[in-house]
Design a protein around this motif. Sequence first.
Motif, mmCIF file in Angstrom:
data_model
loop_
_atom_site.group_PDB
_atom_site.id
_atom_site.type_symbol
_atom_site.label_atom_id
_atom_site.label_comp_id
_atom_site.label_asym_id
_atom_site.label_seq_id
_atom_site.Cartn_x
_atom_site.Cartn_y
_atom_site.Cartn_z
ATOM 1 N N ARG A 82 0.826 -1.241 -0.151
ATOM 2 C CA ARG A 82 0.041 -0.174 0.220
ATOM 3 C C ARG A 82 0.875 1.203 -0.134
ATOM 4 N NH1 ARG A 82 -1.347 -3.499 3.772
ATOM 5 N NH2 ARG A 82 -3.091 -4.771 3.522
ATOM 6 N N ASN A 83 0.529 2.250 -0.543
ATOM 7 C CA ASN A 83 0.991 3.796 -0.501
ATOM 8 C C ASN A 83 0.955 3.991 0.996
ATOM 9 O OD1 ASN A 83 0.545 6.659 -0.432
ATOM 10 N ND2 ASN A 83 1.713 6.273 -2.437
ATOM 11 N N PRO A 84 2.373 4.593 1.412
ATOM 12 C CA PRO A 84 2.409 4.959 2.648
ATOM 13 C C PRO A 84 1.422 6.217 3.175
ATOM 14 C CG PRO A 84 4.485 4.935 1.786
ATOM 15 C CD PRO A 84 3.371 4.701 0.773
ATOM 16 N N ALA A 91 -4.475 3.128 9.356
ATOM 17 C CA ALA A 91 -3.861 3.189 10.554
ATOM 18 C C ALA A 91 -4.734 4.124 11.516
ATOM 19 C CB ALA A 91 -2.677 3.063 10.631
ATOM 20 N N ALA A 92 -4.764 5.564 11.238
ATOM 21 C CA ALA A 92 -5.391 6.460 11.970
ATOM 22 C C ALA A 92 -6.830 6.097 12.160
ATOM 23 C CB ALA A 92 -5.299 7.831 11.273
ATOM 24 N N THR A 93 -7.555 5.654 11.260
ATOM 25 C CA THR A 93 -8.704 5.344 11.499
ATOM 26 C C THR A 93 -9.122 4.237 12.399
ATOM 27 O OG1 THR A 93 -9.599 6.106 8.929
ATOM 28 C CG2 THR A 93 -10.765 4.548 10.050
ATOM 29 N N ALA A 135 9.159 5.282 4.209
ATOM 30 C CA ALA A 135 7.807 5.069 4.656
ATOM 31 C C ALA A 135 7.710 5.373 6.232
ATOM 32 C CB ALA A 135 7.288 3.800 4.431
ATOM 33 N N CYS A 136 8.429 5.050 6.937
ATOM 34 C CA CYS A 136 8.278 5.292 8.416
ATOM 35 C C CYS A 136 8.323 6.903 8.885
ATOM 36 C CB CYS A 136 9.559 4.462 9.193
ATOM 37 S SG CYS A 136 9.364 2.837 9.440
ATOM 38 N N SER A 141 5.165 11.756 10.185
ATOM 39 C CA SER A 141 4.939 12.995 9.851
ATOM 40 C C SER A 141 3.422 13.058 9.549
ATOM 41 C CB SER A 141 5.488 13.643 8.404
ATOM 42 O OG SER A 141 5.002 14.778 8.060
ATOM 43 N N LEU A 142 2.546 12.118 9.037
ATOM 44 C CA LEU A 142 1.310 12.232 8.736
ATOM 45 C C LEU A 142 0.429 12.105 9.899
ATOM 46 C CD1 LEU A 142 1.248 10.092 5.344
ATOM 47 C CD2 LEU A 142 0.391 12.389 5.547
#
Length: 283
Positions: A82-84, A91-93, A135-136, A141-142
């Motif tokens: 999956r795109n990061p 994951a946030a969801t 990606a990490c 950051s996101l």
Amino acid sequence: MARLSFGIKTAPQHTTYGAILDVWREADSIPVFEHAWLFDHFAPIQGSLDGPCFEGWTLLAALTAQTTRIRMGLMVTGNTYRNPCVLANMAATVDVISNGRLDFGVGAGWNVYEHASTDLELYKPGERIRRFGEACDIWKSLFTEHLTTYEGRYYTVKEARCEPKPIQKPYPPFVIGGSGEQLTLRVVAKHANVWNFGGGDIPTFNHKVDVLKQHCAEIGRDPSEIALSIQSVANPDDLQASVDNIQRFVDAGVTHIVLNLRPPYPDKIVTRLAEEVIPKIRG
């Protein structure tokens, strides 16, 4: 005495949603179990490829809504699938739905068949792990910034958003799997809260820990900030073997223990583990 944490893993292959849900609900009701895990594969990795295999993140979201206490995650998510930015939003969801119970299990990806059969590129090991390291950075950051702009060797992100943010601050714990000494353990040293050993004997484990400590020293991180984790298959016909195997690793410094259950799951297997395995393990 070291504080030990115990969890279960139900690889979602060759089984049913109902069977997994029963095991997770049982674990959720037993306080000694602190975490529960799925895997991230699109086809079975044991037994026949033709058997059922549930998609991990979708199933995790469903189990999140059916439990109340236990922490949960995938051990581990393949970065190449999956795109990061997409994974960060997923994951946030899940962290929001679970009210802050997600453990963010991630790795570089490895399964040849899954990539070839679904037209996903499986990069050479060096590139794969360097992509994972980028990606990490993007995930962190996101999870913390209003807008993420990132210009890496492999990924370019421009004013990307991830809203809502995870409940956990600054972000869910990163659980990283993999044991490559030159690259993977360097990513572990920088990003992991938990490192899951890829498997092997005690001398191999001890050597990998020494390498991890060296990488931590190079970046000025205290290695004690990273919990050491193993998975151990729980054979319901010989639970003492699980006790013996886990104890050897606990004596070597492991504190995060995942009991891997294989279907079909015996009735009340989690209760048996709580009564016949965990009390015998000395921290």
